[in-house]
Design a protein around this motif. Structure first.
Motif, PDB file in Angstrom:
ATOM      1  N   THR A  76       0.912  -1.046  -0.084  1.00  0.00           N
ATOM      2  CA  THR A  76       0.075   0.100   0.061  1.00  0.00           C
ATOM      3  C   THR A  76       0.810   1.249  -0.160  1.00  0.00           C
ATOM      4  OG1 THR A  76      -0.334   0.142   2.358  1.00  0.00           O
ATOM      5  CG2 THR A  76      -1.986  -1.043   1.006  1.00  0.00           C
ATOM      6  N   ALA A  77       1.927   1.308   0.225  1.00  0.00           N
ATOM      7  CA  ALA A  77       3.051   2.336   0.053  1.00  0.00           C
ATOM      8  C   ALA A  77       3.655   2.625  -1.197  1.00  0.00           C
ATOM      9  CB  ALA A  77       4.304   2.259   1.126  1.00  0.00           C
ATOM     10  N   THR A  78       3.827   1.429  -1.928  1.00  0.00           N
ATOM     11  CA  THR A  78       4.556   1.924  -3.198  1.00  0.00           C
ATOM     12  C   THR A  78       3.688   1.221  -4.129  1.00  0.00           C
ATOM     13  OG1 THR A  78       5.344  -0.440  -3.127  1.00  0.00           O
ATOM     14  CG2 THR A  78       6.730   1.327  -2.189  1.00  0.00           C
ATOM     15  N   GLY A  79       2.785   0.383  -4.096  1.00  0.00           N
ATOM     16  CA  GLY A  79       1.929  -0.066  -5.298  1.00  0.00           C
ATOM     17  C   GLY A  79       2.618  -1.319  -5.654  1.00  0.00           C
ATOM     18  N   THR A  80       3.935  -1.715  -5.478  1.00  0.00           N
ATOM     19  CA  THR A  80       4.382  -2.905  -5.856  1.00  0.00           C
ATOM     20  C   THR A  80       3.650  -4.111  -5.534  1.00  0.00           C
ATOM     21  OG1 THR A  80       6.641  -1.899  -5.496  1.00  0.00           O
ATOM     22  CG2 THR A  80       6.681  -3.941  -5.903  1.00  0.00           C
ATOM     23  N   VAL A  81       3.578  -5.021  -6.584  1.00  0.00           N
ATOM     24  CA  VAL A  81       3.207  -6.380  -6.524  1.00  0.00           C
ATOM     25  C   VAL A  81       3.641  -7.114  -5.408  1.00  0.00           C
ATOM     26  CG1 VAL A  81       2.089  -8.437  -7.702  1.00  0.00           C
ATOM     27  CG2 VAL A  81       1.834  -6.169  -8.839  1.00  0.00           C
ATOM     28  N   ILE A  82       2.990  -7.798  -4.652  1.00  0.00           N
ATOM     29  CA  ILE A  82       3.680  -8.897  -3.615  1.00  0.00           C
ATOM     30  C   ILE A  82       3.269 -10.403  -3.934  1.00  0.00           C
ATOM     31  CG2 ILE A  82       3.681  -9.245  -1.303  1.00  0.00           C
ATOM     32  CD1 ILE A  82       2.729  -6.680  -0.591  1.00  0.00           C
ATOM     33  N   GLN A  83       1.862 -10.299  -4.449  1.00  0.00           N
ATOM     34  CA  GLN A  83       1.584 -11.720  -4.821  1.00  0.00           C
ATOM     35  C   GLN A  83       0.257 -11.599  -5.780  1.00  0.00           C
ATOM     36  OE1 GLN A  83       2.747 -14.517  -3.456  1.00  0.00           O
ATOM     37  NE2 GLN A  83       1.425 -15.530  -5.200  1.00  0.00           N
ATOM     38  N   MET A  84       0.544 -12.586  -6.856  1.00  0.00           N
ATOM     39  CA  MET A  84      -0.647 -12.533  -7.729  1.00  0.00           C
ATOM     40  C   MET A  84      -1.402 -13.953  -7.526  1.00  0.00           C
ATOM     41  SD  MET A  84       0.797 -10.882 -11.262  1.00  0.00           S
ATOM     42  CE  MET A  84      -0.651 -10.893 -12.037  1.00  0.00           C
ATOM     43  N   THR A 102       2.985  -5.211 -12.683  1.00  0.00           N
ATOM     44  CA  THR A 102       4.189  -5.042 -11.824  1.00  0.00           C
ATOM     45  C   THR A 102       3.821  -4.007 -10.699  1.00  0.00           C
ATOM     46  OG1 THR A 102       5.086  -3.362 -13.295  1.00  0.00           O
ATOM     47  CG2 THR A 102       5.805  -5.600 -13.591  1.00  0.00           C
ATOM     48  N   ARG A 103       2.748  -3.309 -10.950  1.00  0.00           N
ATOM     49  CA  ARG A 103       2.339  -2.350  -9.878  1.00  0.00           C
ATOM     50  C   ARG A 103       1.032  -2.044 -10.033  1.00  0.00           C
ATOM     51  NH1 ARG A 103       6.362   2.120 -10.982  1.00  0.00           N
ATOM     52  NH2 ARG A 103       4.432   3.418 -11.142  1.00  0.00           N
ATOM     53  N   ILE A 104       0.257  -1.450  -9.006  1.00  0.00           N
ATOM     54  CA  ILE A 104      -1.089  -0.717  -8.971  1.00  0.00           C
ATOM     55  C   ILE A 104      -0.854   0.691  -8.688  1.00  0.00           C
ATOM     56  CG2 ILE A 104      -3.393  -0.876  -7.782  1.00  0.00           C
ATOM     57  CD1 ILE A 104      -2.743  -3.442  -8.870  1.00  0.00           C
ATOM     58  N   ASP A 105      -1.469   1.237  -9.645  1.00  0.00           N
ATOM     59  CA  ASP A 105      -1.657   2.793  -9.455  1.00  0.00           C
ATOM     60  C   ASP A 105      -2.443   3.089  -7.865  1.00  0.00           C
ATOM     61  OD1 ASP A 105      -2.671   5.310  -9.518  1.00  0.00           O
ATOM     62  OD2 ASP A 105      -1.994   5.488 -11.717  1.00  0.00           O
ATOM     63  N   LEU A 106      -1.499   3.845  -7.285  1.00  0.00           N
ATOM     64  CA  LEU A 106      -2.351   4.009  -5.696  1.00  0.00           C
ATOM     65  C   LEU A 106      -3.268   4.973  -5.741  1.00  0.00           C
ATOM     66  CD1 LEU A 106       0.891   3.994  -3.654  1.00  0.00           C
ATOM     67  CD2 LEU A 106      -0.738   2.137  -3.872  1.00  0.00           C
ATOM     68  N   GLU A 107      -3.541   5.887  -6.533  1.00  0.00           N
ATOM     69  CA  GLU A 107      -4.322   6.855  -7.169  1.00  0.00           C
ATOM     70  C   GLU A 107      -5.752   6.300  -7.554  1.00  0.00           C
ATOM     71  OE1 GLU A 107      -3.304  10.417  -8.800  1.00  0.00           O
ATOM     72  OE2 GLU A 107      -1.375  10.634  -7.531  1.00  0.00           O
ATOM     73  N   MET A 138       2.549  -7.547   7.261  1.00  0.00           N
ATOM     74  CA  MET A 138       1.431  -7.218   8.260  1.00  0.00           C
ATOM     75  C   MET A 138       0.293  -6.738   7.234  1.00  0.00           C
ATOM     76  SD  MET A 138       2.636  -7.288  10.896  1.00  0.00           S
ATOM     77  CE  MET A 138       1.444  -6.290  12.081  1.00  0.00           C
ATOM     78  N   PRO A 139      -0.933  -7.417   7.585  1.00  0.00           N
ATOM     79  CA  PRO A 139      -1.929  -7.329   6.476  1.00  0.00           C
ATOM     80  C   PRO A 139      -2.565  -5.634   6.360  1.00  0.00           C
ATOM     81  CG  PRO A 139      -2.463  -9.002   8.181  1.00  0.00           C
ATOM     82  CD  PRO A 139      -1.270  -8.532   8.702  1.00  0.00           C
ATOM     83  N   ASP A 140      -2.004  -4.857   7.320  1.00  0.00           N
ATOM     84  CA  ASP A 140      -2.689  -3.586   6.901  1.00  0.00           C
ATOM     85  C   ASP A 140      -1.661  -2.735   6.169  1.00  0.00           C
ATOM     86  OD1 ASP A 140      -0.576  -3.490   8.907  1.00  0.00           O
ATOM     87  OD2 ASP A 140      -1.416  -1.752   9.954  1.00  0.00           O
ATOM     88  N   THR A 141      -0.657  -3.536   5.783  1.00  0.00           N
ATOM     89  CA  THR A 141       0.510  -2.645   4.690  1.00  0.00           C
ATOM     90  C   THR A 141       0.212  -3.469   3.373  1.00  0.00           C
ATOM     91  OG1 THR A 141       2.052  -4.539   5.034  1.00  0.00           O
ATOM     92  CG2 THR A 141       2.292  -2.657   6.363  1.00  0.00           C
ATOM     93  N   VAL A 142      -0.988  -4.094   3.142  1.00  0.00           N
ATOM     94  CA  VAL A 142      -1.282  -4.950   1.836  1.00  0.00           C
ATOM     95  C   VAL A 142      -2.650  -4.489   1.568  1.00  0.00           C
ATOM     96  CG1 VAL A 142      -1.402  -7.076   1.089  1.00  0.00           C
ATOM     97  CG2 VAL A 142       0.224  -6.936   2.482  1.00  0.00           C
TER      98      VAL A 142
END
Length: 131
Positions: free
Chosen positions: A11-19, A71-76, A46-50
């Motif tokens: 949630t801080a960077t938008g980087t994909v952790i798991q598909m 590879t990323r999610i646009d946070l906006e 931590m679930p609140d960071t995902v």
């Protein structure tokens, strides 16, 4: 049953952790808690960071067929950002960008609007400039 893919991201960077890929047939949809228990990449976070985005079944089929990878999610916007391979230089990394299918759809809409404007202008000219 058809279940679309799911993407978990930082949630801080938008980087994909798991598909979690899409599934069909005799399948059951998992909960986020089950995914956290199943996937190591999620279990160590931590679930609140995902964050998580769920997609429709085959939603980005043409993008995956073109070699696109989220590879990323646009946070906006919450929209996935893809990277696509360059056939002339497959090793060259690319900046993530919106799905090609989304870009094509937007260009089709824009082209249709421009075509209508050209027709309207042409009719105005053909009628001697009277609107």
């Amino acid at each position: 049953m058809e279940i679309g893919g799911r993407v978990y991201y930082d949630t801080a960077t938008g980087t994909v952790i798991q598909m979690v890929g899409q599934r069909s047939g005799d399948v059951i949809e998992t909960t986020q808690e089950e995914d956290f228990a199943t996937f190591i990449n999620l279990a160590e976070r931590m679930p609140d960071t995902v964050g998580m985005v769920q997609f429709e079944y085959d939603q980005f089929k043409s993008d995956y067929e073109a070699g696109g990878v989220i590879t990323r999610i646009d946070l906006e916007t919450g929209e996935p950002l893809f990277t696509y391979p360059d056939p002339s230089n497959p090793e060259l990394p690319h900046e993530p960008r919106p799905a090609l299918s989304t870009q094509v759809s937007a260009l089709e809409t824009e082209t249709a609007a421009l075509n209508l404007a050209v027709i309207d202008l042409w009719e105005t000219i053909a009628n001697g400039g009277a609107a």
